[in-house]
Design an enzyme around this catalytic site. Structure first.
Site, PDB file in Angstrom:
ATOM      1  N   GLY A   9      15.727  -8.092  17.234  1.00 39.89           N
ATOM      2  CA  GLY A   9      17.131  -7.673  17.295  1.00 39.89           C
ATOM      3  C   GLY A   9      17.980  -8.382  16.261  1.00 39.89           C
ATOM      4  O   GLY A   9      19.101  -8.825  16.536  1.00 39.89           O
ATOM      5  N   ALA A  10      17.466  -8.469  15.034  1.00 41.80           N
ATOM      6  CA  ALA A  10      18.211  -9.163  13.965  1.00 41.80           C
ATOM      7  C   ALA A  10      19.118  -8.207  13.192  1.00 41.80           C
ATOM      8  O   ALA A  10      19.661  -8.574  12.158  1.00 41.80           O
ATOM      9  CB  ALA A  10      17.230  -9.858  13.024  1.00 41.80           C
ATOM     10  N   SER A  12      21.950  -6.980  14.248  1.00 47.23           N
ATOM     11  CA  SER A  12      23.384  -7.159  14.508  1.00 47.23           C
ATOM     12  C   SER A  12      23.622  -8.439  15.300  1.00 47.23           C
ATOM     13  O   SER A  12      22.673  -9.115  15.700  1.00 47.23           O
ATOM     14  CB  SER A  12      23.952  -5.946  15.261  1.00 47.23           C
ATOM     15  OG  SER A  12      23.680  -6.029  16.638  1.00 47.23           O
ATOM     16  N   GLY A  13      24.906  -8.746  15.489  1.00 48.19           N
ATOM     17  CA  GLY A  13      25.313  -9.823  16.378  1.00 48.19           C
ATOM     18  C   GLY A  13      24.649 -11.161  16.113  1.00 48.19           C
ATOM     19  O   GLY A  13      24.506 -11.616  14.975  1.00 48.19           O
ATOM     20  N   LEU A  14      24.204 -11.773  17.205  1.00 49.66           N
ATOM     21  CA  LEU A  14      23.616 -13.113  17.161  1.00 49.66           C
ATOM     22  C   LEU A  14      22.363 -13.163  16.272  1.00 49.66           C
ATOM     23  O   LEU A  14      22.179 -14.108  15.491  1.00 49.66           O
ATOM     24  CB  LEU A  14      23.269 -13.549  18.592  1.00 49.66           C
ATOM     25  CG  LEU A  14      22.548 -14.883  18.762  1.00 49.66           C
ATOM     26  CD1 LEU A  14      23.382 -16.043  18.230  1.00 49.66           C
ATOM     27  CD2 LEU A  14      22.204 -15.111  20.244  1.00 49.66           C
ATOM     28  N   GLY A  15      21.502 -12.160  16.403  1.00 52.62           N
ATOM     29  CA  GLY A  15      20.251 -12.149  15.645  1.00 52.62           C
ATOM     30  C   GLY A  15      20.507 -12.119  14.148  1.00 52.62           C
ATOM     31  O   GLY A  15      19.878 -12.858  13.371  1.00 52.62           O
ATOM     32  N   SER A 142      21.376 -16.638  29.101  1.00 53.18           N
ATOM     33  CA  SER A 142      22.814 -16.398  29.201  1.00 53.18           C
ATOM     34  C   SER A 142      23.399 -17.079  30.417  1.00 53.18           C
ATOM     35  O   SER A 142      22.727 -17.259  31.435  1.00 53.18           O
ATOM     36  CB  SER A 142      23.118 -14.913  29.291  1.00 53.18           C
ATOM     37  OG  SER A 142      24.518 -14.744  29.414  1.00 53.18           O
ATOM     38  N   TYR A 190      21.069  -6.291  33.799  1.00 53.86           N
ATOM     39  CA  TYR A 190      21.124  -7.159  32.610  1.00 53.86           C
ATOM     40  C   TYR A 190      21.034  -8.629  33.019  1.00 53.86           C
ATOM     41  O   TYR A 190      20.259  -9.401  32.454  1.00 53.86           O
ATOM     42  CB  TYR A 190      22.422  -6.905  31.843  1.00 53.86           C
ATOM     43  CG  TYR A 190      22.700  -7.933  30.760  1.00 53.86           C
ATOM     44  CD1 TYR A 190      22.061  -7.850  29.524  1.00 53.86           C
ATOM     45  CD2 TYR A 190      23.585  -8.989  30.977  1.00 53.86           C
ATOM     46  CE1 TYR A 190      22.293  -8.804  28.530  1.00 53.86           C
ATOM     47  CE2 TYR A 190      23.828  -9.941  29.998  1.00 53.86           C
ATOM     48  CZ  TYR A 190      23.190  -9.847  28.778  1.00 53.86           C
ATOM     49  OH  TYR A 190      23.411 -10.791  27.817  1.00 53.86           O
TER      50      TYR A 190
HETATM   51  P1  NDP Z   1      23.931  -6.989  19.844  1.00 52.07           P
HETATM   52  O1  NDP Z   1      24.040  -5.718  20.612  1.00 52.07           O
HETATM   53  O2  NDP Z   1      24.828  -7.208  18.697  1.00 52.07           O
HETATM   54  O3  NDP Z   1      22.434  -7.202  19.359  1.00 52.07           O
HETATM   55  C1  NDP Z   1      21.363  -6.798  20.134  1.00 52.07           C
HETATM   56  C2  NDP Z   1      20.180  -6.534  19.251  1.00 52.07           C
HETATM   57  O4  NDP Z   1      19.084  -6.092  20.068  1.00 52.07           O
HETATM   58  C3  NDP Z   1      20.416  -5.437  18.218  1.00 52.07           C
HETATM   59  O5  NDP Z   1      19.817  -5.841  17.016  1.00 52.07           O
HETATM   60  C4  NDP Z   1      19.679  -4.249  18.813  1.00 52.07           C
HETATM   61  O6  NDP Z   1      19.185  -3.331  17.862  1.00 52.07           O
HETATM   62  C5  NDP Z   1      18.511  -4.972  19.458  1.00 52.07           C
HETATM   63  N1  NDP Z   1      17.796  -4.101  20.391  1.00 52.07           N
HETATM   64  C6  NDP Z   1      18.279  -3.438  21.468  1.00 52.07           C
HETATM   65  N2  NDP Z   1      17.310  -2.697  22.016  1.00 52.07           N
HETATM   66  C7  NDP Z   1      16.186  -2.893  21.287  1.00 52.07           C
HETATM   67  C8  NDP Z   1      14.874  -2.382  21.347  1.00 52.07           C
HETATM   68  N3  NDP Z   1      14.490  -1.493  22.269  1.00 52.07           N
HETATM   69  N4  NDP Z   1      13.979  -2.803  20.427  1.00 52.07           N
HETATM   70  C9  NDP Z   1      14.330  -3.668  19.474  1.00 52.07           C
HETATM   71  N5  NDP Z   1      15.572  -4.172  19.350  1.00 52.07           N
HETATM   72  C10 NDP Z   1      16.492  -3.782  20.253  1.00 52.07           C
HETATM   73  O7  NDP Z   1      24.134  -8.138  20.960  1.00 52.07           O
HETATM   74  P2  NDP Z   1      24.196  -9.745  20.840  1.00 52.07           P
HETATM   75  O8  NDP Z   1      23.977 -10.200  19.462  1.00 52.07           O
HETATM   76  O9  NDP Z   1      25.412 -10.170  21.568  1.00 52.07           O
HETATM   77  O10 NDP Z   1      22.953 -10.153  21.750  1.00 52.07           O
HETATM   78  C11 NDP Z   1      21.896 -10.950  21.297  1.00 52.07           C
HETATM   79  C12 NDP Z   1      21.398 -11.847  22.425  1.00 52.07           C
HETATM   80  O11 NDP Z   1      22.434 -12.737  22.824  1.00 52.07           O
HETATM   81  C13 NDP Z   1      20.970 -11.106  23.683  1.00 52.07           C
HETATM   82  O12 NDP Z   1      19.783 -11.686  24.164  1.00 52.07           O
HETATM   83  C14 NDP Z   1      22.103 -11.361  24.652  1.00 52.07           C
HETATM   84  O13 NDP Z   1      21.670 -11.321  25.981  1.00 52.07           O
HETATM   85  C15 NDP Z   1      22.501 -12.756  24.237  1.00 52.07           C
HETATM   86  N6  NDP Z   1      23.826 -13.186  24.656  1.00 52.07           N
HETATM   87  C16 NDP Z   1      24.949 -12.592  24.146  1.00 52.07           C
HETATM   88  C17 NDP Z   1      26.201 -13.041  24.545  1.00 52.07           C
HETATM   89  C18 NDP Z   1      27.441 -12.414  24.037  1.00 52.07           C
HETATM   90  O14 NDP Z   1      28.514 -12.846  24.449  1.00 52.07           O
HETATM   91  N7  NDP Z   1      27.403 -11.441  23.134  1.00 52.07           N
HETATM   92  C19 NDP Z   1      26.343 -14.154  25.507  1.00 52.07           C
HETATM   93  C20 NDP Z   1      25.095 -14.700  25.947  1.00 52.07           C
HETATM   94  C21 NDP Z   1      23.896 -14.238  25.518  1.00 52.07           C
HETATM   95  P3  NDP Z   1      20.095  -2.107  17.288  1.00 52.07           P
HETATM   96  O15 NDP Z   1      20.963  -2.724  16.247  1.00 52.07           O
HETATM   97  O16 NDP Z   1      19.073  -1.178  16.742  1.00 52.07           O
HETATM   98  O17 NDP Z   1      20.869  -1.565  18.441  1.00 52.07           O
END
Ligand code: NDP
Length: 315
Positions: A9-10, A12-15, A142, A190
């Site tokens: 999941g790199a 977007s977001g955290l990744g 989380s 979740y």
């Molecule tokens: P994002 O939605 O920005 O990122 C999630 C990532 O997961 C995306 O790259 C997405 O891909 C990928 N993903 C989703 N489904 C699949 C799949 N079936 N196969 C492969 N990749 C997949 O969310 P965050 O960056 O916020 O979340 C990242 C982590 O941080 C998670 O584990 C979340 O639980 C954790 N977290 C987040 C918090 C927050 O406040 N945001 C707080 C605490 C923990 P695609 O781009 O293709 O959709």
């Protein structure tokens, strides 16, 4: 040599922020394990990650075939595996009905937990082969799964119950789509999946740390209120959540800062302790945080492990 890290999941977001932070040090090659190649390529480019510092490989965690295919492709690529980061997640708080992975598991637990469970079990062998000085397996946790916190007490609370739904395969047909066997609730699914993530990390630690020397860790990166995680939420929530976290709870953390935190757990020489759930205080200093009773229950961890093994075809 450079370290080699796989981040799920790199795109977007955290990744993505973590991939950027690690690539910028010049000491890491990042394998971005993502389901959407083009999106990831664009994201990497616009984040300014240099071409020579990353490789994109296809991984859809909502399909166990795809997970196995990824492991094959990764092995054929010849990259060593020094650190694995299980980061990807879906969050479906407004869903009225469950949706499913390719194998028919409820989507949140199927993706966030079962997909990562199979991936990390298979890749343990590869981590073991690496000659890198500090090998790590990190599963993003989380606060929301931790009922010993304020945020973890916002209903619906995480609760795995006796895991009858998980044992039944989360099908939503003859058995419930929820781990505890209850009615479907996307937000709870979740949170339950995050409890499974934190329990899995601890079970890995108990089973494999001594024998392999691998560091197993989880973390709460802070509330990154701006990421795609909240994309399925109602518009009013998406508008108000970031300022609420910034000014009221003061738990808000930028994507960039959260990426630096996770990058620390990947590479900081002082964060080698295994079996730990990391958090950060207001001055962004890391500390070992306490998990809730359920998220640190060794019996539940073993049960999650054993049922999950059966569901993903390892037992
Ligand atoms: P994002 O939605 O920005 O990122 C999630 C990532 O997961 C995306 O790259 C997405 O891909 C990928 N993903 C989703 N489904 C699949 C799949 N079936 N196969 C492969 N990749 C997949 O969310 P965050 O960056 O916020 O979340 C990242 C982590 O941080 C998670 O584990 C979340 O639980 C954790 N977290 C987040 C918090 C927050 O406040 N945001 C707080 C605490 C923990 P695609 O781009 O293709 O959709």
């Amino acid at each position: 040599r450079k370290g080699s890290v796989v981040i799920t999941g790199a795109s977007s977001g955290l990744g993505l922020a973590t991939a950027k932070a690690l690539a910028e040090t010049g000491k890491w090659h990042v394998i971005m394990a993502c389901r959407d190649f083009l999106k990831t390529e664009r994201a990497a480019k616009s984040a300014g990650i240099a071409k020579e510092n990353y490789t994109i490989m296809h991984l859809d965690l909502a399909s166990l075939d795809s997970v196995r295919q990824f492991v094959d492709n990764f092995r054929r690529s010849g990259w060593p595996l020094d650190v694995l980061v299980c980061n990807a997640a879906v969050y479906l708080p407004t869903a009225k009905e469950p949706t499913y992975t390719a194998e028919g598991f409820e989507l949140s637990v199927g993706t966030n937990h079962l997909g990562h469970f199979l991936l990390s079990r298979l890749l343990l062998e590869d981590l073991n082969k690496s000659d890198y000085p500090s090998k790590r397996l990190i599963i993003v946790g989380s606060i929301t799964g931790n009922t010993n916190t304020l945020a973890g007490n916002v209903p619906p609370k995480a609760n795995l119950g006796d895991m009858r739904g998980l044992a039944g395969g989360l099908t939503g047909l003859n058995t419930s789509a929820m781990i505890d066997g209850g009615d479907f609730d996307g937000a709870k699914a979740y949170k339950d999946s995050k409890v499974c993530n934190m329990l899995t990390m601890q079970e890995f630690h108990r089973r494999y740390h001594e024998e392999t020397g691998i560091t197993f860790a989880s973390l709460y990166p802070g509330c990154i209120a701006t990421t795609g995680l909240f994309r399925e939420h109602i518009p009013l929530f998406r508008l108000l959540f970031p300022p609420f976290q910034k000014y009221i709870t003061k738990g808000f953390v930028s994507e960039e800062e959260s990426g630096k935190r996770l990058a620390q757990v990947v590479s900081d020489p002082s964060l080698t302790k295994s079996g730990v759930y990391w958090s950060w205080n207001k001055n962004s200093a890391s500390f070992e945080n306490q998990l809730s009773q359920e998220a640190s229950n060794a019996d539940k961890a073993r049960k999650v492990w054993e049922i999950s093994e059966k569901l993903v075809g390892l037992a």
